[in-house]
Design an enzyme around this catalytic site. Structure first.
Site, short mmCIF file in Angstrom:
data_model
loop_
_atom_site.label_atom_id
_atom_site.label_comp_id
_atom_site.label_asym_id
_atom_site.label_seq_id
_atom_site.Cartn_x
_atom_site.Cartn_y
_atom_site.Cartn_z
N TRP A 100 3.78 -1.09 7.54
CA TRP A 100 3.64 0.36 8.28
C TRP A 100 4.68 0.36 9.50
CZ3 TRP A 100 4.19 4.21 4.37
CH2 TRP A 100 3.23 3.94 3.39
N ASP A 169 0.21 4.93 15.80
CA ASP A 169 -0.10 5.01 14.66
C ASP A 169 -1.59 4.49 13.82
OD1 ASP A 169 -0.16 5.69 12.15
OD2 ASP A 169 1.31 4.53 11.60
N LYS A 193 -7.21 9.59 5.04
CA LYS A 193 -8.26 7.79 4.99
C LYS A 193 -9.37 8.20 5.28
CE LYS A 193 -3.86 5.33 5.47
NZ LYS A 193 -3.77 4.84 4.15
N1 PMP Z 1 0.39 4.20 8.60
C1 PMP Z 1 -0.10 4.20 7.87
C2 PMP Z 1 -0.82 3.00 9.03
C3 PMP Z 1 -0.66 3.92 6.95
O1 PMP Z 1 -1.76 3.44 6.50
C4 PMP Z 1 0.34 4.78 6.53
C5 PMP Z 1 -0.46 5.35 5.06
N2 PMP Z 1 -1.18 4.17 4.07
C6 PMP Z 1 1.25 5.17 6.67
C7 PMP Z 1 1.37 5.29 7.92
C8 PMP Z 1 2.31 6.27 5.46
O2 PMP Z 1 1.23 7.73 6.21
P1 PMP Z 1 1.68 8.87 5.04
O3 PMP Z 1 1.70 8.23 3.53
O4 PMP Z 1 0.78 9.71 5.59
O5 PMP Z 1 3.41 9.28 4.87
#
Ligand code: PMP
Length: 357
Positions: A100, A169, A193
């Site tokens: 991510w 994040d 989450k």
């Molecule tokens: N950052 C992290 C740490 C994640 O775990 C995730 C999704 N698993 C995301 C960003 C992306 O999130 P989204 O699907 O809400 O765009």
């Protein structure tokens, strides 16, 4: 019958929250309609979003000079909104600690000179790299990091010490442990989450960072408009915000984030102890950087991992497969995962080991 759901996201929600939502599905507090059927401009909904914001502010001890936004587009949309809105000199520092974080870096490169100042890519992100102060740009517009790496199962155990605006994040560990919000310029997290269903993204932003977007920034991606509209520049994800509100209420009733952190540490310890005592299972990441939310491990034999996942599923433990590029197992134990389910999973792991070594 409900299963033991260890999904990495969208993750399990607290059962009392789901029951409350079910109870209120047709008639929310005597208004004779579902929350889904309310105008977002109504007092009924305003009360819901106000309670969501106030409770989150209380749970995280968010100082008065920070705005809380409930947006759409997921954490992924923040990967772009952050560089678009925080751009001043056009330079930003990033820590590269997982899949991510990599996506965040790639997106930011469209708008910024990105400097990757710390990385664990050399070992497929199985540890948290040290932040070398000499590598940091004192004039960077911000420093971005991912507090918990959902895919790999690592977490920063300390907030990075940087002089510039700290952007985090926190998608996969917000509200799971205590954070001092005043150390951050901006925190963002998808709700799916630890806060509610997908479709809502929480942004906590210090007021002075609002209002200097790049000229082409679309209105929906402009924090200033979202702040002015109090998250309602357009129709917000009303039902998701309502479920987030119920989640915040649930967490507050449990004793808030410090109480939750204690439970999360206990839950994580149950599985990590099992892995450390095991001759079959091996953890994927360095012990000092282990996540409290996502536990990754494997047997070292892809077929045996598959057998484990299959047998676990038959026994009622679901969503245990590791990320597609990593393989092995990943047990996601977000706030809503009950300790009892984790205890039963550990029992299952032990019995599987006895049968397979
Ligand atoms: N950052 C992290 C740490 C994640 O775990 C995730 C999704 N698993 C995301 C960003 C992306 O999130 P989204 O699907 O809400 O765009």
């Amino acid at each position: 019958m409900r299963v033991h759901n260890f999904s990495a996201g969208p993750g399990a929600l607290p059962e009392p929250v789901l029951r409350k939502a079910a109870e209120q599905m047709l008639d929310y507090e005597g208004y004779g309609m579902s929350v889904m059927e309310m105008s977002h401009r109504s007092k009924m909904f305003q009360d819901i979003i106000d309670e969501a914001e106030a409770t989150l502010r209380e749970l995280m001890n968010v100082p008065a000079n920070y705005k809380i936004l409930f947006l759409q587009g997921g954490a992924t949309q923040q990967f772009a909104m952050i560089p678009m809105n925080l751009h001043k000199t056009g330079n930003a520092d990033y820590a590269l600690t997982g899949v991510w974080a990599k996506n965040a870096v790639e997106q930011a490169k469209q708008y910024m000179n990105v400097s990757v100042v710390a990385s664990s890519e050399d070992k497929n992100f199985n540890y948290i790299p040290a932040i070398d102060p000499a590598k940091l740009n004192p004039n960077a517009d911000y420093f971005h990091y991912t507090s918990n790496n959902t895919v790999h199962g690592t977490r920063f155990t300390e907030i990075p010490k940087v002089e510039t605006t700290l952007v985090c994040d926190m998608s996969s560990n917000i509200l799971s442990e205590v954070y001092d919000v005043s150390k951050f310029g901006l925190i963002y997290a998808g709700a799916q989450k630890n806060m509610g269903p997908s479709g809502v993204t929480v942004v906590i932003i210090r007021e002075d960072l609002v209002g200097t977007p790049l000229p082409f920034t679309p209105i929906m991606l402009n924090y200033e408009y979202q702040v002015k509209g109090a998250s309602m520049h357009n129709t917000p994800p009303t039902y998701g915000i309502y479920l987030a509100m119920l989640n915040f209420r649930w967490l507050k009733e449990l004793g808030g984030v410090p109480a939750m952190q204690k439970v999360n540490e206990e839950k994580a310890k149950l599985i990590y102890d099992c892995i450390d005592e095991s001759k079959l299972f091996k953890g994927f990441v360095e012990k000092k950087d282990r996540s409290l939310m996502n536990v990754t491990f494997g047997t070292g034999d892809a077929d045996l991992d598959k057998t484990f996942i299959k047998e676990a599923q038959a026994a009622g433990f679901v969503n245990l497969n590791g990320y597609k590029t990593l393989g092995g197992m990943r047990v996601s134990i977000y706030n809503a995962a009950p300790t009892e389910g984790v205890r039963l999973l550990v029992e299952f792991m032990k019995s599987f080991e006895v049968r397979n070594v």
